[in-house]
Design a protein around this motif. Sequence first.
Motif, mmCIF file in Angstrom:
data_model
loop_
_atom_site.group_PDB
_atom_site.id
_atom_site.type_symbol
_atom_site.label_atom_id
_atom_site.label_comp_id
_atom_site.label_asym_id
_atom_site.label_seq_id
_atom_site.Cartn_x
_atom_site.Cartn_y
_atom_site.Cartn_z
ATOM 1 N N THR A 93 0.688 -1.366 -0.291
ATOM 2 C CA THR A 93 -0.270 -0.408 -0.027
ATOM 3 C C THR A 93 0.876 1.448 0.291
ATOM 4 O O THR A 93 0.015 2.444 0.432
ATOM 5 N N HIS A 94 1.805 0.992 0.311
ATOM 6 C CA HIS A 94 3.105 2.552 0.426
ATOM 7 C C HIS A 94 4.236 2.147 -0.225
ATOM 8 O O HIS A 94 5.489 2.550 -0.183
ATOM 9 N N ALA A 95 3.918 1.444 -1.823
ATOM 10 C CA ALA A 95 5.279 1.599 -2.717
ATOM 11 C C ALA A 95 5.691 2.518 -2.927
ATOM 12 O O ALA A 95 7.287 2.566 -3.173
ATOM 13 N N GLY A 96 5.296 3.856 -2.919
ATOM 14 C CA GLY A 96 5.963 5.133 -3.307
ATOM 15 C C GLY A 96 6.961 5.530 -2.331
ATOM 16 O O GLY A 96 8.049 6.060 -2.395
ATOM 17 N N CYS A 97 7.349 5.104 -1.036
ATOM 18 C CA CYS A 97 8.370 5.211 0.421
ATOM 19 C C CYS A 97 9.417 5.272 0.022
ATOM 20 O O CYS A 97 10.551 5.601 0.169
ATOM 21 N N LEU A 98 9.775 4.273 -0.692
ATOM 22 C CA LEU A 98 10.834 4.098 -1.460
ATOM 23 C C LEU A 98 11.918 4.975 -2.736
ATOM 24 O O LEU A 98 12.971 5.078 -2.880
ATOM 25 N N ASP A 99 10.732 5.984 -3.643
ATOM 26 C CA ASP A 99 11.152 6.986 -4.422
ATOM 27 C C ASP A 99 11.057 5.738 -6.145
ATOM 28 O O ASP A 99 12.821 6.545 -5.973
#
Length: 260
Positions: free
Chosen positions: A254-260
């Motif tokens: 649900t938070h795939a974007g946190c790794l940039d």
Amino acid sequence: MADTLRMPKAALVELATQRLEGEVWGEAWSARQKLALTCRILFDAGHDSGLAGQITCRTDAPGTYYTQRLGHGFDEITASNLLKVDEDLAVVEGEGIPNPANRFHTWIYRERPDVNCIIHTHPAHVAALSMLEEPLVVSHMDTSPLYDDCAFLKDWPGIPVGNEEGEIIANALGDKRAILLSHHGQLVVGTTIEEACILAHLIERAARLQLLAMSAGTIKPIPPELAREAHDWISTRKRDAAAFAYYARRALRTHAGCLD
């Protein structure tokens, strides 16, 4: 024919440890990415309290650490929007300012050279327990990594912005990995980000279990020798890595974007 059914417990523990050491969990994440993942893991686990709470880890440059930017919640932290700050909380790298309450992290890092990551949050069950001025009680196998490893600060020193609060909290923590802060929240430390993340996740669960048990009756203690055995068995670098990898996989759905 099974070969292990007559082996003593000590031999089985040694065998399991050897097998565990041969396994590898997780990706080759950077420190920034692990911090971002930890923020999302803890947000999903109920550690969200608006803008309260801080997470830091040491960087390769002595006297500096990564932390989140003031104004960002744990669900907004990414690897790229973390700040690099010095011991005076001056920004070395990144945009924005850190939470001024990070000052007590500096005191802990100075007192504890073994610590590489600090997590401080105000999750609901920890906060509720702190309002009772009750220390954490560890009486379940799952929470045994905190057995005799969680300090207690009964007297609230006020907002943790001054040096006095930093000294008080660092001294109260001592050589333990966790502390319950009355009328405040929790703080955990780890030699790795993974260790600190798992302890932070665990202390909120422990507080929730304690409150549930207190509402139903009197908590019964567990034998100290068995509690210490469970503490050492569950809380290892390899098990922390395995648990962190699981929580990270779950968070990334649900938070795939946190790794940039």
